[in-house]
Scaffold this motif. Structure first.
Motif, PDB file in Angstrom:
ATOM      1  N   SER A   1      40.359  65.219  45.171  1.00 49.46           N
ATOM      2  CA  SER A   1      41.746  65.373  45.616  1.00 49.46           C
ATOM      3  C   SER A   1      42.681  64.795  44.566  1.00 49.46           C
ATOM      4  O   SER A   1      42.244  64.121  43.623  1.00 49.46           O
ATOM      5  CB  SER A   1      41.960  64.661  46.956  1.00 49.46           C
TER       6      SER A   1
ATOM      7  N   ASP B   1      44.864  62.454  45.177  1.00 50.85           N
ATOM      8  CA  ASP B   1      44.849  61.002  45.364  1.00 50.85           C
ATOM      9  C   ASP B   1      43.648  60.373  44.656  1.00 50.85           C
ATOM     10  O   ASP B   1      43.763  59.295  44.066  1.00 50.85           O
ATOM     11  CB  ASP B   1      44.819  60.654  46.858  1.00 50.85           C
ATOM     12  N   GLU B   2      42.487  61.033  44.713  1.00 53.27           N
ATOM     13  CA  GLU B   2      41.309  60.520  44.011  1.00 53.27           C
ATOM     14  C   GLU B   2      41.512  60.575  42.499  1.00 53.27           C
ATOM     15  O   GLU B   2      41.028  59.708  41.766  1.00 53.27           O
ATOM     16  CB  GLU B   2      40.066  61.315  44.409  1.00 53.27           C
TER      17      GLU B   2
ATOM     18  N   THR C   1      48.216  65.804  39.522  1.00 52.98           N
ATOM     19  CA  THR C   1      48.062  67.118  40.169  1.00 52.98           C
ATOM     20  C   THR C   1      47.527  68.156  39.200  1.00 52.98           C
ATOM     21  O   THR C   1      46.562  68.874  39.488  1.00 52.98           O
ATOM     22  CB  THR C   1      49.415  67.590  40.747  1.00 52.98           C
TER      23      THR C   1
ATOM     24  N   PHE D   1      43.934  67.331  38.239  1.00 51.50           N
ATOM     25  CA  PHE D   1      43.022  67.705  39.322  1.00 51.50           C
ATOM     26  C   PHE D   1      42.763  69.209  39.320  1.00 51.50           C
ATOM     27  O   PHE D   1      41.619  69.672  39.436  1.00 51.50           O
ATOM     28  CB  PHE D   1      43.610  67.274  40.669  1.00 51.50           C
TER      29      PHE D   1
ATOM     30  N   ARG E   1      39.315  71.237  38.757  1.00 52.84           N
ATOM     31  CA  ARG E   1      38.863  72.076  39.873  1.00 52.84           C
ATOM     32  C   ARG E   1      38.688  73.534  39.455  1.00 52.84           C
ATOM     33  O   ARG E   1      37.726  74.205  39.840  1.00 52.84           O
ATOM     34  CB  ARG E   1      39.870  71.970  41.009  1.00 52.84           C
TER      35      ARG E   1
END
Length: 314
Positions: free
Chosen positions: A15, A17-18, A36, A39, A43
């Motif tokens: 995520s 947050d992670e 963001t 991430f 991903r």
């Protein structure tokens, strides 16, 4: 060439947050917008293109990723004239010539067989981009293509195949394709514009100068030995300097260097004489130093202290 080798592979963050926590755990204080796009890059398996002024922490992101995820870091430092031989591969011509002579001395006269033998991976010198496509026990490496704006446009064009399909074509061998794409981070100091074709293959983020609050957090994380009051004053001073008409405004890297330097000099607050004497840590051009030294440094210190006093009264 590889800069580091992993000890333990850690799964990619699940995520935003992670991702923020991963960066924070390595003392990298990032905005949520950066976390963001990072991430999403992990991903989606897309290269991350980071643009911004020198010294704002672009290269550090790749280093933090490699260390935090337990991946090998492979760094390609770009420069004018960078070519395939330095970035991807070249043949070990001396070893090839030796092999040919030994084969002929042993009575081998089949030229096709000799050519097949000498143009094999045994004689291939693998440079950073080819190394990044190789299988790795600890998971795909982090490939840092640093300061792409220093390389020629022709090299940009060569990168398109790698960034699109994560493969390299070697005429004598064929196509070498990554089983798993590396994590790719590309940085640019924007000394020239990068072609849209390369940017289209990446997720983009502009890494700007931090605001005062985040820069204080960065100094506290990276230079915790600096006294709290000194940290607040020097960050406010650097923020004020960046608004001046300078050839090169100081980056976060210079802020950290200055915090360490002032701490070594046992400073607990900014002193006009000490500021003037240590400006070479913060500024890298004599014209910029001349503009700030002396009366201007004193004026900025007074301005900083006045602003801090007003903020404390609110």
């Amino acid at each position: 060439m590889p800069d580091d080798r992993p000890n333990q592979t850690i799964p990619n963050p699940a995520s935003i947050d992670e991702t923020l926590a991963l960066l924070r755990g390595a003392a990298y204080v990032a905005e949520r917008s950066l976390a963001t796009v990072l991430f999403l890059s992990l991903r989606l398996g897309r290269p991350l293109f980071l643009e911004g002024e020198a010294g704002v922490g672009k290269t550090e992101i790749a280093k933090v990723l490699a260390a935090s995820l337990g991946r090998r870091l492979i760094r390609l430092q770009c420069y004018e004239g960078l070519d395939v031989a330095a970035a991807v591969y070249e043949w070990n011509y001396a070893a090839q010539m030796m092999a040919i002579r030994l084969a002929e001395a042993a009575g081998e006269h089949d030229k096709d067989r000799i050519e097949h033998d000498v143009f094999s991976q045994r004689y291939l010198i693998k440079r950073p981009l080819l190394q990044a496509l190789e299988p790795a026990a600890g998971g795909p490496p982090v490939l840092l293509i640093d300061e792409i704006d220093r390389a020629d446009e022709a090299f940009e064009a060569f990168l398109l195949e790698i960034l699109s399909d994560f493969q390299v074509t070697i005429p004598e061998i064929g196509v070498i394709k990554a089983d798993e794409p590396p994590i790719v981070v590309i940085t640019s100091n924007r000394t020239r514009e990068i072609h849209d074709a390369l940017k289209r293959r990446c997720l983009y983020h502009w890494v700007g100068y931090p605001d005062a609050e985040r820069e204080i957090a960065i100094v506290r994380a990276k230079a915790p030995q600096a006294p709290a009051h000194l940290t607040a004053e020097l960050v406010a001073f650097v923020q004020a300097i960046r608004k001046q008409d300078l050839f090169k405004a100081p980056g976060v890297a210079e802020t950290l260097d200055w915090a360490s330097a002032l701490t070594e000099l046992d400073a607990v607050a900014l002193d006009p004489a000490m500021v003037s004497d240590t400006l070479g840590v913060l500024l890298k051009y004599q014209d910029d130093i001349s503009k700030i030294q002396g009366a201007k440094a004193n004026e900025l210190i007074e301005q900083v202290r006045g602003d801090m006093k007003q903020a404390a009264m609110k």
